[in-house]
Design a protein around this motif. Structure first.
Motif, PDB file in Angstrom:
ATOM      1  N   MET A   1       0.843  -1.198   0.000  1.00  9.48           N
ATOM      2  CA  MET A   1       0.000   0.000   0.000  1.00  9.48           C
ATOM      3  C   MET A   1       0.878   1.248   0.000  1.00  9.48           C
ATOM      4  SD  MET A   1      -3.270  -0.963   0.151  1.00  9.48           S
ATOM      5  CE  MET A   1      -4.255   0.266   1.002  1.00  9.48           C
ATOM      6  N   LYS A   2       0.440   2.263  -0.713  1.00  7.35           N
ATOM      7  CA  LYS A   2       1.119   3.558  -0.731  1.00  7.35           C
ATOM      8  C   LYS A   2       0.177   4.613  -0.162  1.00  7.35           C
ATOM      9  CE  LYS A   2       5.037   2.510  -2.833  1.00  7.35           C
ATOM     10  NZ  LYS A   2       5.441   2.985  -4.145  1.00  7.35           N
ATOM     11  N   THR A   3       0.764   5.669   0.388  1.00  7.16           N
ATOM     12  CA  THR A   3      -0.020   6.779   0.915  1.00  7.16           C
ATOM     13  C   THR A   3       0.086   7.955  -0.038  1.00  7.16           C
ATOM     14  OG1 THR A   3       0.424   6.082   3.188  1.00  7.16           O
ATOM     15  CG2 THR A   3      -0.352   8.323   2.868  1.00  7.16           C
ATOM     16  N   VAL A   4      -1.059   8.445  -0.494  1.00  7.61           N
ATOM     17  CA  VAL A   4      -1.114   9.599  -1.388  1.00  7.61           C
ATOM     18  C   VAL A   4      -1.678  10.779  -0.607  1.00  7.61           C
ATOM     19  CG1 VAL A   4      -2.069  10.529  -3.530  1.00  7.61           C
ATOM     20  CG2 VAL A   4      -1.459   8.105  -3.390  1.00  7.61           C
ATOM     21  N   ASN A   5      -0.962  11.894  -0.590  1.00  6.08           N
ATOM     22  CA  ASN A   5      -1.368  13.078   0.166  1.00  6.08           C
ATOM     23  C   ASN A   5      -1.557  14.265  -0.768  1.00  6.08           C
ATOM     24  OD1 ASN A   5      -0.718  12.005   3.024  1.00  6.08           O
ATOM     25  ND2 ASN A   5       1.191  11.676   1.899  1.00  6.08           N
ATOM     26  N   ARG A   6      -2.623  15.021  -0.535  1.00  6.92           N
ATOM     27  CA  ARG A   6      -2.825  16.268  -1.261  1.00  6.92           C
ATOM     28  C   ARG A   6      -3.378  17.313  -0.297  1.00  6.92           C
ATOM     29  NH1 ARG A   6      -0.158  13.853  -4.160  1.00  6.92           N
ATOM     30  NH2 ARG A   6      -0.308  13.506  -6.417  1.00  6.92           N
ATOM     31  N   SER A   7      -2.857  18.528  -0.402  1.00  4.35           N
ATOM     32  CA  SER A   7      -3.316  19.635   0.436  1.00  4.35           C
ATOM     33  C   SER A   7      -4.140  20.584  -0.431  1.00  4.35           C
ATOM     34  CB  SER A   7      -2.106  20.377   1.021  1.00  4.35           C
ATOM     35  OG  SER A   7      -2.525  21.493   1.767  1.00  4.35           O
ATOM     36  N   TYR A   8      -5.259  21.060   0.117  1.00  2.00           N
ATOM     37  CA  TYR A   8      -6.158  21.962  -0.608  1.00  2.00           C
ATOM     38  C   TYR A   8      -6.340  23.253   0.170  1.00  2.00           C
ATOM     39  CZ  TYR A   8      -7.254  17.736  -3.209  1.00  2.00           C
ATOM     40  OH  TYR A   8      -7.145  16.584  -3.975  1.00  2.00           O
ATOM     41  N   ASP A   9      -6.548  24.339  -0.554  1.00  2.00           N
ATOM     42  CA  ASP A   9      -6.731  25.639   0.096  1.00  2.00           C
ATOM     43  C   ASP A   9      -8.108  25.780   0.722  1.00  2.00           C
ATOM     44  OD1 ASP A   9      -4.245  26.817  -0.184  1.00  2.00           O
ATOM     45  OD2 ASP A   9      -4.672  27.580  -2.187  1.00  2.00           O
ATOM     46  N   SER A  10      -9.053  24.976   0.298  1.00  3.29           N
ATOM     47  CA  SER A  10     -10.395  25.063   0.878  1.00  3.29           C
ATOM     48  C   SER A  10     -10.916  23.670   1.228  1.00  3.29           C
ATOM     49  CB  SER A  10     -11.375  25.748  -0.078  1.00  3.29           C
ATOM     50  OG  SER A  10     -11.813  24.871  -1.091  1.00  3.29           O
ATOM     51  N   TYR A  11     -11.751  23.641   2.248  1.00  5.82           N
ATOM     52  CA  TYR A  11     -12.412  22.398   2.627  1.00  5.82           C
ATOM     53  C   TYR A  11     -13.292  21.895   1.485  1.00  5.82           C
ATOM     54  CZ  TYR A  11     -16.067  19.438   4.527  1.00  5.82           C
ATOM     55  OH  TYR A  11     -16.955  18.424   4.704  1.00  5.82           O
ATOM     56  N   ALA A  12     -13.892  22.812   0.747  1.00  5.43           N
ATOM     57  CA  ALA A  12     -14.788  22.425  -0.343  1.00  5.43           C
ATOM     58  C   ALA A  12     -14.063  21.591  -1.398  1.00  5.43           C
ATOM     59  CB  ALA A  12     -15.389  23.679  -0.987  1.00  5.43           C
ATOM     60  N   THR A 134      -5.650  12.396   2.724  1.00  3.80           N
ATOM     61  CA  THR A 134      -4.676  11.310   2.659  1.00  3.80           C
ATOM     62  C   THR A 134      -5.405  10.017   2.328  1.00  3.80           C
ATOM     63  OG1 THR A 134      -3.312  12.401   4.330  1.00  3.80           O
ATOM     64  CG2 THR A 134      -2.905  10.067   3.947  1.00  3.80           C
ATOM     65  N   VAL A 135      -4.865   9.294   1.334  1.00  3.20           N
ATOM     66  CA  VAL A 135      -5.517   8.075   0.856  1.00  3.20           C
ATOM     67  C   VAL A 135      -4.505   6.934   0.816  1.00  3.20           C
ATOM     68  CG1 VAL A 135      -6.938   7.051  -0.962  1.00  3.20           C
ATOM     69  CG2 VAL A 135      -6.958   9.534  -0.616  1.00  3.20           C
ATOM     70  N   ARG A 136      -4.872   5.793   1.397  1.00  4.24           N
ATOM     71  CA  ARG A 136      -4.043   4.595   1.295  1.00  4.24           C
ATOM     72  C   ARG A 136      -4.546   3.768   0.113  1.00  4.24           C
ATOM     73  NH1 ARG A 136      -4.405   2.773   7.604  1.00  4.24           N
ATOM     74  NH2 ARG A 136      -6.576   2.553   6.944  1.00  4.24           N
ATOM     75  N   VAL A 137      -3.637   3.472  -0.810  1.00  3.78           N
ATOM     76  CA  VAL A 137      -4.052   2.756  -2.024  1.00  3.78           C
ATOM     77  C   VAL A 137      -3.030   1.679  -2.380  1.00  3.78           C
ATOM     78  CG1 VAL A 137      -5.327   4.706  -2.977  1.00  3.78           C
ATOM     79  CG2 VAL A 137      -2.917   4.465  -3.499  1.00  3.78           C
ATOM     80  N   PRO A 138      -3.467   0.615  -3.071  1.00  4.96           N
ATOM     81  CA  PRO A 138      -2.519  -0.375  -3.577  1.00  4.96           C
ATOM     82  C   PRO A 138      -1.562   0.286  -4.566  1.00  4.96           C
ATOM     83  CG  PRO A 138      -4.773  -1.191  -3.675  1.00  4.96           C
ATOM     84  CD  PRO A 138      -4.861   0.268  -3.368  1.00  4.96           C
TER      85      PRO A 138
END
Length: 202
Positions: A1-12, A134-138
């Motif tokens: 499994m890999k962890t994919v992270n992304r940061s966003y400026d808004s909650y929306a 953050t998402v854990r994916v194969p």
């Protein structure tokens, strides 16, 4: 499994990204969202979570529809204080997950396989008002999920960190106060939300 992270400026934006990966078949148990408690840009406006709820555990659902976001609530994370959060990473960050001795978002991200420098930058992004997904994916799903998350315009975290360093920032400081955006930044988030056409209710 890999962890994919992304940061966003808004909650929306982050909410839309979470919904996209869930629709793509990623289990809610493998998705996490953590946001600065002061900022929740949704439907073209900014909501401030009531200070009376600060420091509470997960609870007081803030409303997120079905799936993971239905459980969105307040969570106190060491080094960040009260945040709006849901999912596995939040449990690791407060030290509530099995085998986690101490809390903190930086430590939780490192424990999930993120290198120390990126973990510090992502944590600082949350402190400054951003929302982390953050998402854990194969391994074989990484490219597809990265593509889905990118549709919702995540921040260029490397460029953002470079800007902060020019301003004197060095690394994430767990003793620094939570960041409250000024009116100019709030208006920028509203504009970005409208420009995406995502603020229109069905």
């Amino acid at each position: 499994m890999k962890t994919v992270n992304r940061s966003y400026d808004s909650y929306a934006q982050a909410r839309a990204a979470v919904e996209a990966v869930e629709k793509a078949g990623i289990p809610s148990s493998d998705v996490s969202l953590i946001a600065n408690k002061h900022v929740s840009a949704e439907h073209g406006h900014v909501d401030h979570v009531a200070d009376t709820a600060a420091g509470a555990g997960i609870g007081g659902v803030l409303g997120g529809g079905a799936g993971l976001l239905a459980g969105l609530g307040l969570l106190a994370i060491p080094g960040l204080g009260p945040v709006v959060a849901v999912g596995w990473l939040g449990a690791m960050a407060v030290g509530a997950a099995a085998g986690v001795a101490t809390g903190g978002l930086v430590g939780a991200l490192i424990g999930a396989g993120v290198d120390q420098e990126e973990a510090a930058v992502l944590s600082e992004a949350v402190r400054r008002g951003g929302t982390l997904v953050t998402v854990r994916v194969p391994d074989d799903e990484v490219g597809r999920i990265e593509g889905l998350l990118s549709i919702h315009r995540p921040t260029d975290i490397g460029a953002r960190a470079a800007t902060w360093r020019k301003e004197g920032w060095k690394t994430f400081d767990p003793d620094a106060p939570a960041y409250l955006p000024n009116e100019t930044e709030i208006e920028r988030m509203r504009r970005d939300w409208r420009d995406e056409g995502m603020g229109k209710q069905a």
